[in-house]
Design an enzyme around this catalytic site. Structure first.
Site, PDB file in Angstrom:
ATOM      1  N   HIS A 187      46.524   9.487   7.396  1.00 18.39           N
ATOM      2  CA  HIS A 187      46.943   9.469   5.994  1.00 18.39           C
ATOM      3  C   HIS A 187      45.911  10.162   5.114  1.00 18.39           C
ATOM      4  O   HIS A 187      46.256  10.926   4.206  1.00 18.39           O
ATOM      5  CB  HIS A 187      47.102   8.024   5.520  1.00 18.39           C
ATOM      6  CG  HIS A 187      48.514   7.556   5.505  1.00 18.39           C
ATOM      7  ND1 HIS A 187      49.539   8.318   5.009  1.00 18.39           N
ATOM      8  CD2 HIS A 187      49.075   6.401   5.923  1.00 18.39           C
ATOM      9  CE1 HIS A 187      50.676   7.656   5.131  1.00 18.39           C
ATOM     10  NE2 HIS A 187      50.419   6.489   5.689  1.00 18.39           N
ATOM     11  N   ARG A 289      61.963  16.502   6.626  1.00 18.71           N
ATOM     12  CA  ARG A 289      61.973  15.275   7.431  1.00 18.71           C
ATOM     13  C   ARG A 289      62.973  14.310   6.801  1.00 18.71           C
ATOM     14  O   ARG A 289      62.783  13.860   5.679  1.00 18.71           O
ATOM     15  CB  ARG A 289      60.588  14.635   7.453  1.00 18.71           C
ATOM     16  CG  ARG A 289      59.462  15.548   7.945  1.00 18.71           C
ATOM     17  CD  ARG A 289      58.158  14.779   7.943  1.00 18.71           C
ATOM     18  NE  ARG A 289      57.032  15.581   8.385  1.00 18.71           N
ATOM     19  CZ  ARG A 289      56.225  16.250   7.563  1.00 18.71           C
ATOM     20  NH1 ARG A 289      56.431  16.192   6.249  1.00 18.71           N
ATOM     21  NH2 ARG A 289      55.221  16.951   8.032  1.00 18.71           N
ATOM     22  N   ARG A 325      65.368  18.739   9.856  1.00 23.61           N
ATOM     23  CA  ARG A 325      65.210  18.086  11.159  1.00 23.61           C
ATOM     24  C   ARG A 325      66.042  16.810  11.159  1.00 23.61           C
ATOM     25  O   ARG A 325      65.875  15.968  10.276  1.00 23.61           O
ATOM     26  CB  ARG A 325      63.744  17.737  11.424  1.00 23.61           C
ATOM     27  CG  ARG A 325      63.526  17.084  12.792  1.00 23.61           C
ATOM     28  CD  ARG A 325      62.057  16.784  13.036  1.00 23.61           C
ATOM     29  NE  ARG A 325      61.563  15.717  12.176  1.00 23.61           N
ATOM     30  CZ  ARG A 325      60.276  15.394  12.056  1.00 23.61           C
ATOM     31  NH1 ARG A 325      59.383  16.084  12.722  1.00 23.61           N
ATOM     32  NH2 ARG A 325      59.885  14.421  11.273  1.00 23.61           N
ATOM     33  N   ASN A 437      51.565  19.548  15.725  1.00 28.16           N
ATOM     34  CA  ASN A 437      50.903  18.234  15.775  1.00 28.16           C
ATOM     35  C   ASN A 437      51.245  17.498  17.065  1.00 28.16           C
ATOM     36  O   ASN A 437      50.368  17.061  17.819  1.00 28.16           O
ATOM     37  CB  ASN A 437      51.318  17.377  14.573  1.00 28.16           C
ATOM     38  CG  ASN A 437      50.911  17.988  13.251  1.00 28.16           C
ATOM     39  OD1 ASN A 437      50.118  18.916  13.216  1.00 28.16           O
ATOM     40  ND2 ASN A 437      51.462  17.471  12.176  1.00 28.16           N
ATOM     41  N   ASP A 438      52.538  17.342  17.316  1.00 29.66           N
ATOM     42  CA  ASP A 438      52.935  16.633  18.533  1.00 29.66           C
ATOM     43  C   ASP A 438      52.664  17.469  19.781  1.00 29.66           C
ATOM     44  O   ASP A 438      52.335  16.925  20.833  1.00 29.66           O
ATOM     45  CB  ASP A 438      54.422  16.264  18.466  1.00 29.66           C
ATOM     46  CG  ASP A 438      54.637  14.902  17.810  1.00 29.66           C
ATOM     47  OD1 ASP A 438      53.745  14.043  17.936  1.00 29.66           O
ATOM     48  OD2 ASP A 438      55.682  14.713  17.170  1.00 29.66           O
TER      49      ASP A 438
END
Length: 553
Positions: A187, A289, A325, A437-438
């Site tokens: 965060h 998102r 997405r 990122n993933d």
């Protein structure tokens, strides 16, 4: 004796800052487990008032901060309002606890439950501690926990920052952030990037810094230098000034020095963030998102409700691309109506498209809502599926999306198998978008939200870049666009490398667009491809970044 030394972490942004250290104060002490002296009714009233006040404080700070910060703080306020938590507090007070201890124990119980689930929810466990400390401080008559105040600007050093702290930082006082914990997708990192705050996270050596230490924070190089000499300070500040001037002078669509177009898109999660991205000059959306519509819901919103929200986002980008997405649920983002219970390793379980295939009506409803909203919009709407592992999954999604009225259906490449099989997966989609990122997380089997393995979360690593290269090559061979929608695209120099590897669009936090636009203008496509070749040949992430920096024209 303190001497000049270099502390390393993960830099967020490209800024530099110099100033004295001011550390976050010690947290509010845990209340003692003592029998209450007040009546249960009085303690209950105190607890109810404290939780309500905490919720109101968080929401007020969120409204003042706006954007993603408002979403984060609203989520924290919802924790304070949670009926299950209130019931637990009531039960503990009835058993003899004080309001302070009842809140402390109830929050701890919820925190432990989340921590045991790992992943994203494990990271959110710390948020519950923050909410508890605020409520207990209210009960004890203490100042609201948070960032210290000073009459002079300072470098804030902390183990990690609570979302409420990061979201509401006074940017006139806080020159930079340094945390010992947290990774590039924590965060703190996400909000620092959004707010354009110079930050270095995961700098474990910063634990030894004390109030008053003079430090130079260099986000581009991910370093914190104690007691820097004046020459180094001057050079760093000159570099920042030069970057600011270049950023201010760069306008228009994203492109390289030779005119090669690289549209710069934004990652968004709400209507508010869509408006902010449009205002910052985003050329569209590379990652919308949609989870925000579903988180906390017991059932999926109706087709009409979804379509109304989608239309509001699309309206911000007339005649521009908006890549949506579909629901990315499971593992770190479980949903009551989609996620399997009891998986021993949910990060590798039925998540993303796998969960949607198991509950196809949810996917059908979302695609129907998107098609409905797209038909009433001037935006160029594209839809992609998360966590695709095979060509068969890509084919399944494209066929279903087309059946339900979506013209362009793509997939995210974030599982290594999809990259390794790019020559099969890419032609099974209308476009692909690489979620760095993933992808980095799965390449290194390292939780991207865990500070202790943050050193592995570096998209500069050739192991990641080689997979991106494979996808880029497959895209070029089959005429399929290849976007990047992970945080890697927000690193200006890495963005150049990504273009050299075959990326056709870059999507990032909207605050990063100006820096990336300015950087791209310094290179031709030949330059980018040459630098990409240098990066993939390096032995590790730091060597790749340094080699590219040394080889830039």
């Amino acid at each position: 004796m303190v001497t000049t030394e270099l502390i390393r972490g993960v830099g967020i942004g490209r800024g530099t800052a110099v100033g004295p250290v001011l550390r976050m104060p010690d947290p509010v002490p845990d209340p003692a487990d003592a029998r209450r002296e007040r009546s249960a009714e009085d303690e209950q009233a105190r607890a109810t008032e404290a939780l309500a006040a905490t919720s109101a404080q968080l929401r007020a700070r969120g409204e003042a901060a706006g954007g993603t910060a408002a979403e984060v703080l609203d989520a924290l306020a919802m924790m304070a309002d949670d009926p299950a938590l209130a019931a637990d507090v009531t039960h503990r007070i009835a058993d003899g606890s004080t309001a302070e201890y009842a809140i402390h124990a109830a929050m701890a119980s919820f925190r432990d439950m989340l921590a045991g689930m790992g992943g994203y929810l494990g990271e959110r466990a710390g948020d519950l501690d923050d909410v508890a400390r605020r409520a207990i401080a209210y009960l004890m008559g203490l100042s609201e926990p948070g960032v210290p105040r000073s009459d002079t600007p300072f470098i804030l050093v902390a183990r990690d920052l609570a979302p409420a702290d990061t979201a509401t930082l006074d940017l006139d006082s806080v020159l930079a952030l340094v945390t010992t914990d947290g990774g590039p997708t924590s965060h703190t990192a996400i909000l620092a990037r959004e707010k354009g705050i110079t930050a270095v996270v995961g700098a474990t050596g910063a634990a030894e810094l004390v109030d008053g230490d003079q430090v130079l924070v260099d986000a581009e190089n991910g370093t914190v230098e104690r007691d820097p000499d004046q020459e180094r300070v001057d050079l760093a500040l000159q570099r920042t000034a030069a970057l600011s001037a270049i950023r201010a002078a760069s306008t228009g669509p994203g492109r390289l020095a030779d005119g090669h177009a690289v549209p710069l898109l934004a990652n968004i999660g709400s209507v508010d963030s869509a408006r902010e991205a449009a205002a910052r000059g985003a050329e569209g959306v590379g990652l919308f998102r949609t989870e925000v519509l579903f988180l906390g819901a017991e059932k999926a919103p109706s087709v009409d409700d979804q379509a109304d929200t989608y239309r509001a986002v699309f309206a911000e980008f007339p005649d521009q691309k908006v890549v949506v997405r579909v629901l990315d649920a499971g593992a770190d983002k479980p949903l009551a109506f989609l996620t399997d219970q009891g998986e021993e390793n949910p990060a590798l379980g039925r998540r993303g498209l796998r969960a949607l295939q198991a509950h196809e009506q949810v996917l059908r409803d979302q695609l129907t809502a998107l098609a409905k909203a797209a038909a009433a919009s001037d935006a160029h709407v594209q839809v992609m599926a998360p966590m695709v592992s095979t060509a068969e999954e890509a084919e399944y999604f494209r066929a279903l999306a087309h059946e339900l009225g979506i013209d362009s259906a793509g997939v995210m490449v974030e599982v290594p198998s999809a990259a390794i099989l790019a020559d099969h997966v890419v032609p099974a989609a209308d476009f692909v978008s690489i979620g760095t990122n993933d992808l980095t997380q799965y390449v290194f089997a390292a939780d991207r939200l865990l500070g202790t393995v943050a050193h592995l979360q570096n998209p500069w690593h050739p192991a990641v870049l080689r997979l991106i290269q494979s996808v880029g090559a497959a895209g070029a061979q089959h005429g399929v666009p290849v976007g990047i929608c992970g945080e890697a695209a927000a690193d200006p120099l890495l963005a150049v490398v990504l273009v050299g590897l075959g990326a056709t669009t870059l999507s990032m936090s909207s605050t990063s667009i100006a820096d990336v636009r300015a950087e791209l203008l310094q290179f031709t496509l030949d330059d980018a491809q040459r630098l990409a070749a240098i990066a993939v040949a390096a032995p590790n992430a730091e060597a790749a970044r340094q080699a590219v920096a040394d080889a830039r024209p």
